[in-house]
Design a protein around this motif. Structure first.
Motif, mmCIF file in Angstrom:
data_model
loop_
_atom_site.group_PDB
_atom_site.id
_atom_site.type_symbol
_atom_site.label_atom_id
_atom_site.label_comp_id
_atom_site.label_asym_id
_atom_site.label_seq_id
_atom_site.Cartn_x
_atom_site.Cartn_y
_atom_site.Cartn_z
ATOM 1 N N LEU A 190 11.494 37.618 20.390
ATOM 2 C CA LEU A 190 10.369 38.140 19.979
ATOM 3 C C LEU A 190 11.556 37.598 18.125
ATOM 4 O O LEU A 190 10.656 37.157 17.625
ATOM 5 C CB LEU A 190 9.330 37.967 20.451
ATOM 6 N N VAL A 191 12.193 38.555 18.626
ATOM 7 C CA VAL A 191 13.379 38.335 17.313
ATOM 8 C C VAL A 191 13.622 36.816 17.010
ATOM 9 O O VAL A 191 13.425 37.072 15.449
ATOM 10 C CB VAL A 191 13.996 39.486 17.720
ATOM 11 N N VAL A 192 14.208 36.272 17.521
ATOM 12 C CA VAL A 192 14.754 35.131 17.205
ATOM 13 C C VAL A 192 13.482 34.084 16.646
ATOM 14 O O VAL A 192 13.391 32.758 15.587
ATOM 15 C CB VAL A 192 15.172 34.410 18.680
ATOM 16 N N MET A 193 11.902 34.080 17.209
ATOM 17 C CA MET A 193 11.100 33.767 17.115
ATOM 18 C C MET A 193 10.463 33.714 15.577
ATOM 19 O O MET A 193 9.919 32.773 14.576
ATOM 20 C CB MET A 193 10.160 33.510 18.133
ATOM 21 N N VAL A 194 10.641 35.389 15.481
ATOM 22 C CA VAL A 194 10.114 35.951 13.652
ATOM 23 C C VAL A 194 11.068 35.078 12.919
ATOM 24 O O VAL A 194 10.511 34.912 12.037
ATOM 25 C CB VAL A 194 10.013 37.110 13.815
ATOM 26 N N VAL A 195 11.843 34.835 13.165
ATOM 27 C CA VAL A 195 13.297 34.710 12.191
ATOM 28 C C VAL A 195 12.925 33.106 12.161
ATOM 29 O O VAL A 195 13.341 33.040 11.553
ATOM 30 C CB VAL A 195 14.572 34.470 13.241
ATOM 31 N N ILE A 373 24.708 38.951 22.426
ATOM 32 C CA ILE A 373 24.722 39.229 20.889
ATOM 33 C C ILE A 373 26.548 38.561 20.628
ATOM 34 O O ILE A 373 26.133 37.124 19.959
ATOM 35 C CB ILE A 373 24.835 40.194 20.349
ATOM 36 N N GLY A 374 27.012 39.143 21.382
ATOM 37 C CA GLY A 374 28.732 38.381 21.584
ATOM 38 C C GLY A 374 28.764 36.912 22.101
ATOM 39 O O GLY A 374 29.736 36.423 21.167
ATOM 40 N N THR A 375 27.883 35.959 22.837
ATOM 41 C CA THR A 375 27.937 35.073 23.208
ATOM 42 C C THR A 375 27.652 33.924 22.381
ATOM 43 O O THR A 375 27.985 32.347 22.424
ATOM 44 C CB THR A 375 26.733 34.860 24.488
ATOM 45 N N MET A 376 26.788 34.927 21.201
ATOM 46 C CA MET A 376 27.147 33.836 19.939
ATOM 47 C C MET A 376 27.936 33.482 18.932
ATOM 48 O O MET A 376 27.737 32.696 18.037
ATOM 49 C CB MET A 376 25.775 34.353 19.597
ATOM 50 N N THR A 377 29.297 34.533 18.887
ATOM 51 C CA THR A 377 29.722 34.623 17.774
ATOM 52 C C THR A 377 30.955 33.991 17.837
ATOM 53 O O THR A 377 31.422 33.676 19.695
ATOM 54 C CB THR A 377 29.840 36.455 17.687
ATOM 55 N N PRO A 378 31.777 33.418 16.750
ATOM 56 C CA PRO A 378 32.697 33.334 17.314
ATOM 57 C C PRO A 378 34.055 34.295 17.198
ATOM 58 O O PRO A 378 33.955 35.464 16.661
ATOM 59 C CB PRO A 378 33.648 31.723 15.738
ATOM 60 N N PRO A 379 34.949 34.019 18.291
ATOM 61 C CA PRO A 379 36.024 32.644 17.851
ATOM 62 C C PRO A 379 35.423 32.696 19.635
ATOM 63 O O PRO A 379 35.718 31.407 20.475
ATOM 64 C CB PRO A 379 37.383 33.851 17.222
ATOM 65 N N VAL A 380 34.897 33.283 20.194
ATOM 66 C CA VAL A 380 34.896 32.587 22.334
ATOM 67 C C VAL A 380 33.546 32.346 22.448
ATOM 68 O O VAL A 380 33.388 32.837 23.438
ATOM 69 C CB VAL A 380 36.148 33.585 23.068
ATOM 70 N N PHE A 406 21.533 36.829 14.119
ATOM 71 C CA PHE A 406 23.109 38.107 13.916
ATOM 72 C C PHE A 406 22.457 39.726 13.156
ATOM 73 O O PHE A 406 22.029 40.898 14.381
ATOM 74 C CB PHE A 406 23.730 38.020 13.504
ATOM 75 N N VAL A 407 21.593 40.027 12.085
ATOM 76 C CA VAL A 407 21.081 40.880 11.346
ATOM 77 C C VAL A 407 19.475 41.471 12.482
ATOM 78 O O VAL A 407 19.606 42.342 12.906
ATOM 79 C CB VAL A 407 20.397 40.951 10.110
ATOM 80 N N GLY A 408 18.903 40.439 12.968
ATOM 81 C CA GLY A 408 17.622 40.167 13.801
ATOM 82 C C GLY A 408 17.757 41.761 14.591
ATOM 83 O O GLY A 408 17.282 42.430 15.815
ATOM 84 N N LEU A 409 18.945 40.893 15.563
ATOM 85 C CA LEU A 409 19.465 40.852 17.195
ATOM 86 C C LEU A 409 20.445 42.354 16.737
ATOM 87 O O LEU A 409 20.269 43.241 18.329
ATOM 88 C CB LEU A 409 20.409 40.453 17.822
ATOM 89 N N ILE A 410 20.872 42.375 16.194
ATOM 90 C CA ILE A 410 21.547 44.250 16.049
ATOM 91 C C ILE A 410 20.848 45.112 15.436
ATOM 92 O O ILE A 410 20.731 46.186 15.687
ATOM 93 C CB ILE A 410 22.438 44.150 14.597
ATOM 94 N N ILE A 411 19.319 45.280 14.629
ATOM 95 C CA ILE A 411 18.628 46.189 14.415
ATOM 96 C C ILE A 411 17.668 46.287 16.350
ATOM 97 O O ILE A 411 17.467 46.780 16.688
ATOM 98 C CB ILE A 411 17.739 45.474 13.592
ATOM 99 N N LEU A 412 18.029 45.279 16.500
ATOM 100 C CA LEU A 412 16.823 44.982 17.927
ATOM 101 C C LEU A 412 17.268 45.802 19.000
ATOM 102 O O LEU A 412 17.309 47.023 19.874
ATOM 103 C CB LEU A 412 16.536 43.911 18.139
ATOM 104 N N LEU A 413 19.454 45.916 18.641
ATOM 105 C CA LEU A 413 20.114 46.794 19.719
ATOM 106 C C LEU A 413 20.167 48.277 19.681
ATOM 107 O O LEU A 413 20.283 49.198 20.477
ATOM 108 C CB LEU A 413 21.741 46.134 19.222
#
Length: 434
Positions: A190-195, A373-380, A406-413
């Motif tokens: 839902l957070v992803v859909m809102v953004v 959230i880490g699966t979305m981020t570089p470098p790996v 990132f911002v929305g998901l960190i707030i969710l975390l």
């Protein structure tokens, strides 16, 4: 002093090995053995580390991991993705930016069935990419939505991440972990859909034409056999009909039958699926074995207890300690995949969490969401690389689009961390928390 020496040798050797390009599993094993040599004679170190690596994978519950991997690989070749995308389009098609929201719902459905974020990103994102391109979507935006939502399946059951965490955490109930994943996983989607909605309104991406009730009902009927997998596997495990391992076996059988019904897998496809499953299983199991050696040497030298004491002495506020843990996990997620991160950091942080009164199931959800959230981020970030590949865009183009997610998901975390009922509500009502 012994714990400090062990930390220096263990993590110093591990990060040096990572820096020179050694695989994580090999780095774990070598670093653990070198640390054991500091405190034990050669013969004892060799015997104990080898023994612990064997014990680490000598678990009936871990048999569920290759079986769920097998089921997920069958789904990738079994025509399931297309039916789920059709259903997702019916569910989300009337919202502006329909194909973006279809991507999110499709990832939630397919990820929940396959238990793999990478598989969801490749299957759903790869299928929708051309259609989004034809309707004028920015490819970088489409890729960002796919990346941000692909990991929802690591929370929504059935998921191998929960099984691995259960094993490392000393047998935390898999049923409780499965039920605890629903709310965080759905909220993540839902957070992803809102953004995505805010972005699509700004860029005036269209909704799709409403489907006639008869057509929508036909799409739903075609998707029911795929969706029933969740009912069969998760329902059977929670109801006590079978264990998580037996449920994984049921998932494999169900997916094979479904592929035969859909006539979407040839004998050649099946052999390729088996080969991919064997390779992936070998990688995961060696990783678990190596991390078991590391867990033993950490316990032997008192590293978790020392870290717990140090962290509790630095901050006297439970909220601040939890925040520090979340920050560390987010940083770890940027350079480590979810399985090794769970294997390494569960023995370190779970004692701290329980000392603060945090339920192990609750901590498991915080840990898994942070790694998602880490699966979305570089470098790996594994999902980042797969999704950019299927969308034919560069990482440099996608990363700026990912920042709002990132911002929305960190707030969710943080919400999941500080509001236990979001994780524990469903398993608590079902009496699964013991």
């Amino acid at each position: 002093m012994e714990a400090l020496t062990a930390v220096a040798v263990l993590f110093g050797a591990f990060f040096v090995l990572l820096a020179v390009g050694v695989p994580i599993s090999v780095g774990l094993g070598v670093a653990s053995f070198l640390t054991a040599l500091v405190f034990l004679p050669w013969e004892d170190a060799t015997y104990v580390i080898g023994q612990q690596m064997n014990v680490g994978i000598e678990s009936f519950s871990l048999l569920a991991v290759p079986l769920f991997i097998f089921a997920g690989n069958i789904m990738n070749n079994g025509g399931i993705a297309r039916r789920l995308i059709d259903l997702a389009l019916v569910l989300a098609g009337r919202i502006p930016g329909a194909l973006a929201h279809t991507n999110v719902v499709g990832n939630m459905l397919f990820g929940a069935l396959s238990g793999s974020a990478v598989a969801a990103a490749a299957a759903i994102g790869g299928t929708l990419h051309q259609r989004q391109k034809e309707e004028g979507y920015d490819p970088a935006f489409g890729a960002s939505v796919n990346i941000a939502s692909a990991s929802t399946g690591l929370l929504i059951p059935p998921t191998t991440a929960a099984i691995v965490y259960s094993t490392v955490a000393g047998g935390v109930s898999v049923s409780a972990l499965f039920m605890a994943g629903y709310v965080p996983g759905i909220l993540m989607g839902l957070v992803v859909m809102v953004v995505a909605y805010l972005f699509t309104r700004k860029n005036r991406y269209p909704a799709t034409r409403p489907m006639a009730p008869g057509g929508a009902f036909k799409v739903f009927l075609q998707a029911i056999p795929s969706l029933l997998l969740i009912v069969v596997v998760v329902g059977g495990i929670v109801a006590g009909v079978f264990t998580a391992t037996e449920g994984a076996g049921a998932a494999v059988l169900y997916c094979l039958v479904l592929s035969l019904v859909y006539r979407s897998m040839t004998w050649r496809d099946f052999k390729e699926v088996v080969t991919r499953t064997v390779v992936a299983t070998g990688v995961v199991m060696f990783l678990i074995a190596a991390s078991s050696g590391m867990s033993w040497i950490m316990a032997y030298t008192g590293i978790p207890a020392a870290i717990t004491d140090a962290l509790l002495s630095v901050a006297d506020s439970k909220a601040l300690i939890l925040l520090l843990m979340v920050v560390v996990l987010l940083v770890v997620g940027t350079f480590m995949d979810i399985t090794p991160a769970i294997l390494i950091f569960t023995p370190i942080f779970l004692p701290i969490a329980t000392e603060l009164g945090m339920h192990p199931v609750h901590f498991g959800m915080v840990l898994i969401l942070a790694m998602c959230i880490g699966t979305m981020t570089p470098p790996v970030g594994s999902v980042l690389f797969v999704a950019t590949g299927v969308s034919e865009v560069t990482i440099e183009q996608v990363v700026p689009k990912l920042i709002p997610y990132f911002v929305g998901l960190i707030i969710l975390l943080l919400a999941i961390t500080y509001i236990p009922v979001l994780s524990l509500g469903i398993p608590g009502v079902m009496g699964l928390l013991g």
